[in-house]
Write a protein that holds these residues in place. Structure first.
Motif, mmCIF file in Angstrom:
data_model
loop_
_atom_site.group_PDB
_atom_site.id
_atom_site.type_symbol
_atom_site.label_atom_id
_atom_site.label_comp_id
_atom_site.label_asym_id
_atom_site.label_seq_id
_atom_site.Cartn_x
_atom_site.Cartn_y
_atom_site.Cartn_z
ATOM 1 N N TYR A 245 -3.130 4.507 -12.432
ATOM 2 C CA TYR A 245 -1.736 4.203 -12.789
ATOM 3 C C TYR A 245 -1.581 4.056 -14.304
ATOM 4 O O TYR A 245 -0.691 4.651 -14.907
ATOM 5 C CB TYR A 245 -1.272 2.927 -12.073
ATOM 6 C CG TYR A 245 0.127 2.530 -12.459
ATOM 7 C CD1 TYR A 245 1.228 3.117 -11.833
ATOM 8 C CD2 TYR A 245 0.348 1.594 -13.468
ATOM 9 C CE1 TYR A 245 2.522 2.769 -12.205
ATOM 10 C CE2 TYR A 245 1.637 1.251 -13.846
ATOM 11 C CZ TYR A 245 2.723 1.835 -13.215
ATOM 12 O OH TYR A 245 3.994 1.507 -13.601
ATOM 13 N N LEU A 246 -2.475 3.289 -14.915
ATOM 14 C CA LEU A 246 -2.378 3.061 -16.363
ATOM 15 C C LEU A 246 -2.616 4.341 -17.150
ATOM 16 O O LEU A 246 -1.955 4.600 -18.161
ATOM 17 C CB LEU A 246 -3.362 1.969 -16.786
ATOM 18 C CG LEU A 246 -3.001 0.563 -16.291
ATOM 19 C CD1 LEU A 246 -4.123 -0.418 -16.592
ATOM 20 C CD2 LEU A 246 -1.692 0.083 -16.912
ATOM 21 N N GLU A 247 -3.552 5.173 -16.672
ATOM 22 C CA GLU A 247 -3.802 6.454 -17.331
ATOM 23 C C GLU A 247 -2.558 7.327 -17.259
ATOM 24 O O GLU A 247 -2.140 7.948 -18.243
ATOM 25 C CB GLU A 247 -5.003 7.149 -16.659
ATOM 26 C CG GLU A 247 -5.454 8.429 -17.334
ATOM 27 C CD GLU A 247 -5.759 8.263 -18.813
ATOM 28 O OE1 GLU A 247 -5.259 9.087 -19.597
ATOM 29 O OE2 GLU A 247 -6.480 7.320 -19.190
ATOM 30 N N ALA A 248 -1.922 7.359 -16.082
ATOM 31 C CA ALA A 248 -0.701 8.155 -15.897
ATOM 32 C C ALA A 248 0.445 7.606 -16.743
ATOM 33 O O ALA A 248 1.241 8.369 -17.296
ATOM 34 C CB ALA A 248 -0.305 8.173 -14.413
ATOM 35 N N LEU A 249 0.511 6.285 -16.855
ATOM 36 C CA LEU A 249 1.557 5.659 -17.680
ATOM 37 C C LEU A 249 1.421 6.123 -19.130
ATOM 38 O O LEU A 249 2.405 6.523 -19.770
ATOM 39 C CB LEU A 249 1.443 4.132 -17.583
ATOM 40 C CG LEU A 249 2.487 3.309 -18.334
ATOM 41 C CD1 LEU A 249 3.871 3.476 -17.708
ATOM 42 C CD2 LEU A 249 2.095 1.835 -18.340
ATOM 43 N N ALA A 250 0.186 6.088 -19.628
ATOM 44 C CA ALA A 250 -0.062 6.521 -21.004
ATOM 45 C C ALA A 250 0.292 8.000 -21.178
ATOM 46 O O ALA A 250 0.957 8.385 -22.155
ATOM 47 C CB ALA A 250 -1.523 6.278 -21.373
ATOM 48 N N ALA B 35 4.908 6.777 -13.474
ATOM 49 C CA ALA B 35 3.446 6.668 -13.506
ATOM 50 C C ALA B 35 2.845 6.549 -12.110
ATOM 51 O O ALA B 35 1.648 6.780 -11.935
ATOM 52 C CB ALA B 35 3.029 5.486 -14.370
ATOM 53 N N THR B 36 3.632 6.213 -11.116
ATOM 54 C CA THR B 36 3.091 6.116 -9.749
ATOM 55 C C THR B 36 2.654 7.478 -9.235
ATOM 56 O O THR B 36 1.733 7.561 -8.424
ATOM 57 C CB THR B 36 4.126 5.512 -8.777
ATOM 58 O OG1 THR B 36 5.270 6.362 -8.720
ATOM 59 C CG2 THR B 36 4.534 4.111 -9.201
ATOM 60 N N VAL B 37 3.319 8.541 -9.715
ATOM 61 C CA VAL B 37 3.035 9.882 -9.194
ATOM 62 C C VAL B 37 2.668 10.898 -10.262
ATOM 63 O O VAL B 37 2.330 12.035 -9.939
ATOM 64 C CB VAL B 37 4.249 10.434 -8.395
ATOM 65 C CG1 VAL B 37 4.507 9.576 -7.166
ATOM 66 C CG2 VAL B 37 5.490 10.495 -9.269
ATOM 67 N N ALA C 220 0.818 -1.213 0.000
ATOM 68 C CA ALA C 220 0.000 0.000 0.000
ATOM 69 C C ALA C 220 0.856 1.271 0.000
ATOM 70 O O ALA C 220 0.690 2.168 0.834
ATOM 71 C CB ALA C 220 -0.968 0.011 1.180
ATOM 72 N N ALA C 221 1.790 1.344 -0.943
ATOM 73 C CA ALA C 221 2.643 2.523 -1.072
ATOM 74 C C ALA C 221 1.774 3.766 -1.303
ATOM 75 O O ALA C 221 0.750 3.675 -1.978
ATOM 76 C CB ALA C 221 3.602 2.341 -2.247
ATOM 77 N N PRO C 222 2.156 4.910 -0.733
ATOM 78 C CA PRO C 222 1.340 6.125 -0.856
ATOM 79 C C PRO C 222 1.511 6.821 -2.209
ATOM 80 O O PRO C 222 1.947 7.968 -2.279
ATOM 81 C CB PRO C 222 1.876 6.999 0.282
ATOM 82 C CG PRO C 222 3.306 6.590 0.424
ATOM 83 C CD PRO C 222 3.377 5.131 0.066
ATOM 84 N N TRP C 223 1.169 6.126 -3.283
ATOM 85 C CA TRP C 223 1.289 6.717 -4.615
ATOM 86 C C TRP C 223 0.093 7.603 -4.900
ATOM 87 O O TRP C 223 -1.016 7.304 -4.475
ATOM 88 C CB TRP C 223 1.326 5.628 -5.687
ATOM 89 C CG TRP C 223 2.500 4.711 -5.637
ATOM 90 C CD1 TRP C 223 3.691 4.923 -5.010
ATOM 91 C CD2 TRP C 223 2.583 3.417 -6.231
ATOM 92 N NE1 TRP C 223 4.520 3.854 -5.183
ATOM 93 C CE2 TRP C 223 3.861 2.907 -5.934
ATOM 94 C CE3 TRP C 223 1.713 2.644 -6.995
ATOM 95 C CZ2 TRP C 223 4.284 1.659 -6.372
ATOM 96 C CZ3 TRP C 223 2.133 1.404 -7.433
ATOM 97 C CH2 TRP C 223 3.405 0.925 -7.127
ATOM 98 N N ARG C 224 0.335 8.643 -5.687
ATOM 99 C CA ARG C 224 -0.782 9.457 -6.162
ATOM 100 C C ARG C 224 -1.726 8.604 -7.012
ATOM 101 O O ARG C 224 -2.943 8.744 -6.926
ATOM 102 C CB ARG C 224 -0.241 10.621 -6.997
ATOM 103 C CG ARG C 224 -1.319 11.441 -7.679
ATOM 104 C CD ARG C 224 -0.717 12.388 -8.703
ATOM 105 N NE ARG C 224 0.157 13.370 -8.070
ATOM 106 C CZ ARG C 224 -0.275 14.510 -7.529
ATOM 107 N NH1 ARG C 224 -1.560 14.791 -7.554
ATOM 108 N NH2 ARG C 224 0.571 15.339 -6.985
ATOM 109 N N ASN C 225 -1.152 7.714 -7.824
ATOM 110 C CA ASN C 225 -1.959 6.880 -8.722
ATOM 111 C C ASN C 225 -1.975 5.430 -8.229
ATOM 112 O O ASN C 225 -1.473 4.530 -8.888
ATOM 113 C CB ASN C 225 -1.391 6.960 -10.146
ATOM 114 C CG ASN C 225 -1.302 8.394 -10.638
ATOM 115 O OD1 ASN C 225 -2.255 9.157 -10.501
ATOM 116 N ND2 ASN C 225 -0.160 8.771 -11.188
ATOM 117 N N ALA C 226 -2.538 5.221 -7.074
ATOM 118 C CA ALA C 226 -2.509 3.892 -6.461
ATOM 119 C C ALA C 226 -3.498 2.930 -7.116
ATOM 120 O O ALA C 226 -3.260 1.729 -7.179
ATOM 121 C CB ALA C 226 -2.786 4.003 -4.969
#
Ligand SMILES: [Zn+2]
Ligand SMILES: [Zn+2]
Length: 128
Positions: free
Chosen positions: A87-92, A124-126, A76-82
Motif C-alpha cells: 500500500y505504501l509503495e503504491a501510495l508513493a 493506493a489500494t489498487v 479484509a477488503a480485496p485490495w490489490r495492495n492489501a
C-alpha cells in the motif's frame, strides 16, 4: 519598461511573458475578473487552476477517507495492495505519477493539496 496590471494597477513581473494573453493583467487578476464568476473570492470556483483552491479546507475529507479505508482494511477488503508495504509503495508511486493521473482524466491538478492526498489514499489500494 514596467508592465502594469490594468485591474489592480500593480507591476506585473512573474507572468510578464503572458501579459497580453491575460489581457494586460496578472494571471490571478485575470482569473478573478473573467473566470471566477459569482463565487466568493475566498472560495474555490469550478474553473481549473483557481487561485482560491489553496484556501479550501479538505482536511475533513482526508480524515473521513482514512477512517473509511481503515474500516475496509479491518474487514479484509480485496485490495490489490492489501499488505501495508504494498500500500505504501503504491501510495508513493501514485503521488509521483499524479500529474499524469489528472492529465488522463482531462482535469487540471487540484490546487489544494488535501484533494490530492484524498485521491491518493483511495487510489493506493489498487494502484500498480
Ligand atoms: Zn493585478
Ligand atoms: Zn476561481
Amino acid at each position: 519598461m514596467e508592465l502594469e496590471c490594468r485591474r489592480c494597477r500593480r507591476p506585473v513581473k512573474v507572468s510578464a511573458a503572458q501579459f497580453e494573453v491575460f489581457e494586460r493583467m496578472h494571471y490571478v487578476c485575470f482569473h478573478y475578473e473573467f473566470e471566477h464568476g459569482d463565487f466568493d473570492v475566498d472560495e474555490e470556483c469550478t474553473a481549473g487552476g483557481c487561485p482560491s483552491a489553496s484556501l479550501a479546507n479538505g482536511r475533513e475529507r482526508v480524515i473521513a477517507t482514512a477512517r473509511d479505508l481503515a474500516e475496509e482494511a479491518a474487514m479484509a477488503a480485496p485490495w490489490r495492495n492489501a499488505a501495508l508495504h504494498e500500500y505504501l509503495e503504491a501510495l508513493a508511486s501514485w503521488l509521483a505519477d499524479s500529474g499524469g493521473y489528472y492529465l488522463n482524466r482531462r482535469t487540471v491538478p487540484p490546487g489544494n493539496g488535501w484533494e490530492v492526498v484524498n485521491d491518493a489514499l483511495r487510489a493506493a489500494t489498487v494502484y500498480e
